[in-house]
Design an enzyme around this catalytic site. Structure first.
Site, short mmCIF file in Angstrom:
data_model
loop_
_atom_site.label_atom_id
_atom_site.label_comp_id
_atom_site.label_asym_id
_atom_site.label_seq_id
_atom_site.Cartn_x
_atom_site.Cartn_y
_atom_site.Cartn_z
N ASN A 1 1.08 -1.15 0.09
CA ASN A 1 -0.01 0.14 -0.16
C ASN A 1 0.78 1.32 0.05
OD1 ASN A 1 -2.05 2.11 0.37
ND2 ASN A 1 -2.25 1.53 2.53
N TRP A 2 0.89 1.94 -1.20
CA TRP A 2 1.90 3.10 -1.19
C TRP A 2 1.34 4.36 -0.50
CZ3 TRP A 2 3.90 2.90 -7.23
CH2 TRP A 2 4.69 1.66 -7.16
N SER B 1 2.93 -2.98 10.44
CA SER B 1 4.26 -2.74 10.73
C SER B 1 4.88 -3.93 10.50
CB SER B 1 4.76 -2.29 11.92
OG SER B 1 4.43 -0.60 12.08
N GLY C 1 3.02 -1.42 4.22
CA GLY C 1 3.03 0.19 4.07
C GLY C 1 4.41 0.62 3.74
N GLY C 2 4.88 1.28 4.63
CA GLY C 2 6.36 1.87 4.46
C GLY C 2 7.28 1.07 3.81
#
Length: 688
Positions: free
Chosen positions: A445-446, A650, A671-672
């Site tokens: 998920n950018w 995370s 995510g990141g």
């Protein structure tokens, strides 16, 4: 004791089932005979003439079908409680009825097995008492009946048996009964059937004729038959004294033009004779008159006698002559005898030397194609070879064989299912099997990161890397809207799926800045993320809004990655289970099971997103297992076992192997770590 009880129930059930199946079948192959027996019952109750013949015939077909199908239901243990209760009701009623018949004796034969097996009324009583006892056993313990076929396939047996038996009845009505159990079957010598063995007691019969003259009706016998000034009304042959009753005891032929009894001359005749059988010409089917007249012309040309046997009076005969132009001689024969000879009005039989060698119903009368020479030289003039074996084979092929194959296939399937269930009880098998059944997915998920050029560069790097080195899971990248069309142009979607991060809750319209599910699909995307905690928190997306988004996404062929999860406060209050279940119920549990198969659940503990905190593998597994149980409660275990549930808190290359090893964690929503190719691939490689 339990074994004995189960054996008693199943033996009783099979005995009753076979009795009903055989009884229903022999009635179905001779629906006209069943109609006549129902008429006998109506006469016994003083209800003759109240119902039209066609209604009685329809009831005959339906009753035989119900009896046959009930037997099949009992044999295959279909609707065990319902069938056993109905059976008890039916057998109780029939047992009382047969006791009354045995005492009052209004009819000589109950007709339980048609003409195949003749039982006296008292024999029928004892038969029904035995069946009633067996029925009580089945009724008392209906669930002890062993299934021959699984519940999900029982409708096949029920429908197939119904269609089959109705077809048998209709075919027998159109042609002639498949099996002929009557004394006038093909191959029977009529005169021999009338013989009484030497020394056997002689029964006494008398034929009475009801005649009318000047409005007065009177009974006559053959000895005092009146002159032609009297009009014939009807006749009846009855037994007046006990004795041996031969199979054929009421066959006689009396010419109507001169009252001559020609029974002996017809049966003793050396050669062929055609007999047109019409119990009542007033009710005879006149749709094949041309064929009847053609057979008569053929008989005349080849000097074969041709007679029409009927119980109609002269008025009925004259009307028939007027309609058909018939020139053949008419003879008087008892109507019950005629109905017994052939189940058709009219029907045709061919006898040779007193032996019946051919029978035809009205719908299958012979024509030029079969009467194409003298009977002495053609196939029609020969007694056909017995085809009972062929008929039995046809029953096996068209009824018994399909149900046998279905039963074997069903039992093999049930055995395989049992083995699978047995295997699933093993913990290691359960873990491995679940991982095989469900798709393993790593989705990136950018979010709102990277401009178009940066996004394209990252997508190309991932595309090249994963195309060269095939991943051991499904990979999805979900990008901002502006990237979708450009990335779709070069992305190998057999390796990497493409998805959007959101879509609108409206299909189209004046909604400035929104992007619809249809627009997302048109870019080439396959997936869409919905319900992310950031959308819920920052933009106030409610369960109702998300419900609409999910429906529109699925309608447009997108697979939905649906996010659920609890806040830190909710986790600390131990409300995480309630929260995730409510989010499922509010937005996706309205879907059908088939629609739900296109939904991927992503569990994201809000307190672990972007905070550096991570749920332990045990905490993640616990909530994932609960989510799967909630899906199972709504859609069943099979759907739950096929649903992929991703962890979205995370997740990194360092903790992914431990998380992905858990039975109910099927991947991650990243995510990141998805913004750098090396980091993202490190998580993907956790599946190796």
């Amino acid at each position: 004791m339990e074994t004995l009880k189960k054996a008693a129930v199943n033996i009783s059930r099979i005995v009753i089932a076979l009795t009903f199946i055989i009884s229903g079948f022999v009635k179905a192959v001779d629906p006209s005979g069943t109609q006549y027996k129902i008429t006998d019952y109506l006469e016994a109750f003083g209800m003759q003439g109240l119902f039209p013949d066609m209604l009685i015939l329809g009831c005959a077909v339906i009753l035989s079908a119900i009896e046959f199908v009930t037997g099949c239901c009992l044999l295959f243990a279909i609707r065990r409680r319902l069938i056993s209760r109905l059976l008890l009701l039916v057998m109780s009623g029939f047992t009382l009825l047969t006791i009354w018949l045995a005492i009052a004796d209004p009819i000589s034969d109950c007709g339980c097995f048609g003409d195949a097996v003749k039982l006296t009324n008292w024999q029928t009583v004892w038969k029904n008492i035995v069946l009633l006892i067996a029925t009580l056993i089945v009724w008392r313990w209906p669930m002890e009946q062993m299934r021959f076929i699984s519940k999900s396939n029982q409708w096949i047996v029920l429908n197939y048996a119904s269609v089959y038996i109705i077809f048998v009845s209709l075919h027998s009505l159109y042609a002639l009964p498949l099996f002929d159990f009557r004394p006038y079957h093909i191959g029977a010598n009529i005169k021999k059937g009338m013989e009484i063995p030497p020394g056997a007691p002689q029964p006494q019969f008398i034929t009475t004729f009801i005649m009318e003259k000047n409005g007065e009706q009177k009974e006559f016998t053959i000895d005092n038959y009146p002159d032609s000034t009297w009009t014939f009304i009807s006749s009846r042959t009855i037994q007046t004294g006990e004795g041996y009753v031969p199979p054929i005891h009421d066959f006689s032929i009396t010419r109507r033009d001169n009252n001559e009894d020609i029974t002996e001359s017809v049966l003793d005749s050396q050669g062929y004779t055609f007999l047109l059988i019409a119990p009542f010409l007033e009710q005879a089917d006149d749709s094949n008159l041309d064929r009847i007249n053609a057979v008569y012309d053929y008989a005349q040309e080849n000097n074969y006698p041709f007679y029409c046997l009927t119980a109609s009076n002269m008025q009925g005969i004259e009307r028939w002559k007027e309609i058909t132009g018939a020139e053949y001689p008419f003879c008087l024969t008892d109507d019950i005898t005629l109905k017994t000879i052939v189940r058709s009005n009219p029907g045709l039989i061919l006898i040779k030397d007193g032996t019946i060698i051919r029978k035809w119903g009205n719908n299958r009368l012979p024509g030029e194609e079969t009467l194409n020479g003298r009977l002495e030289t053609i196939e029609t003039g020969k007694l056909p070879e017995a085809n009972t074996a062929e008929k039995i084979l046809s029953i096996i092929l068209w009824f018994i064989m399909p149900l046998t194959v279905l039963t074997i296939a069903d039992r093999l399937w049930a055995w395989t299912k049992w083995l699978k269930n047995k295997e699933r009880s093993n913990g290691l098998y359960q873990l491995l099997k679940r991982k095989k059944m469900r798709k393993k997915i790593v989705a990136g998920n950018w979010k709102m990161n990277m401009n178009l050029q940066e996004g394209i560069a990252l997508a190309k790097e991932l595309n090249e890397t994963l195309t060269a080195e095939k991943p051991n899971c499904d990979v999805v990248i979900c990008t901002p809207f502006i990237h979708l069309a450009s990335i779709a142009a070069f992305l190998n979607q057999d390796v990497i799926g493409l998805g959007a991060e959101n879509c609108a809750d409206k299909a189209s319209g004046a909604y400035t800045g929104e992007v619809s599910a249809e627009m997302v699909k048109s870019t080439g995307a396959q997936y869409v993320i919905l319900g992310h905690s950031e959308r819920r928190g920052y933009y106030g997306e409610t369960p109702e809004i998300l419900k609409e988004k999910v429906l529109l996404a699925l309608k447009n062929g997108l697979k939905v990655i649906f996010c659920i999860g609890e806040s830190l406060e909710e986790r600390e209050a131990n409300k995480q289970n309630d929260v995730v279940k409510a989010e499922l119920e509010g937005s996706v549990f309205n879907l059908t099971a088939e629609e739900f198969k296109n939904v991927i659940i992503a569990y994201e503990p809000i307190w672990a997103i972007g905070t550096g905190k991570t749920a332990t593998a045990e905490q993640a597994e616990e909530i994932h297992a609960f989510i799967r149980s909630a899906v199972a409660g709504k859609y069943g275990n099979d759907v739950a076992e096929e649903t992929s549930i991703l962890y979205g808190g995370s997740c990194k290359a360092s903790n992914a192997p431990e998380l992905f090893a858990k039975p109910d964690i099927d991947g991650g929503l990243i995510g990141g770590a998805s913004l750098k190719a090396a980091d993202f691939k490190g998580i993907i490689d956790a599946w190796k």
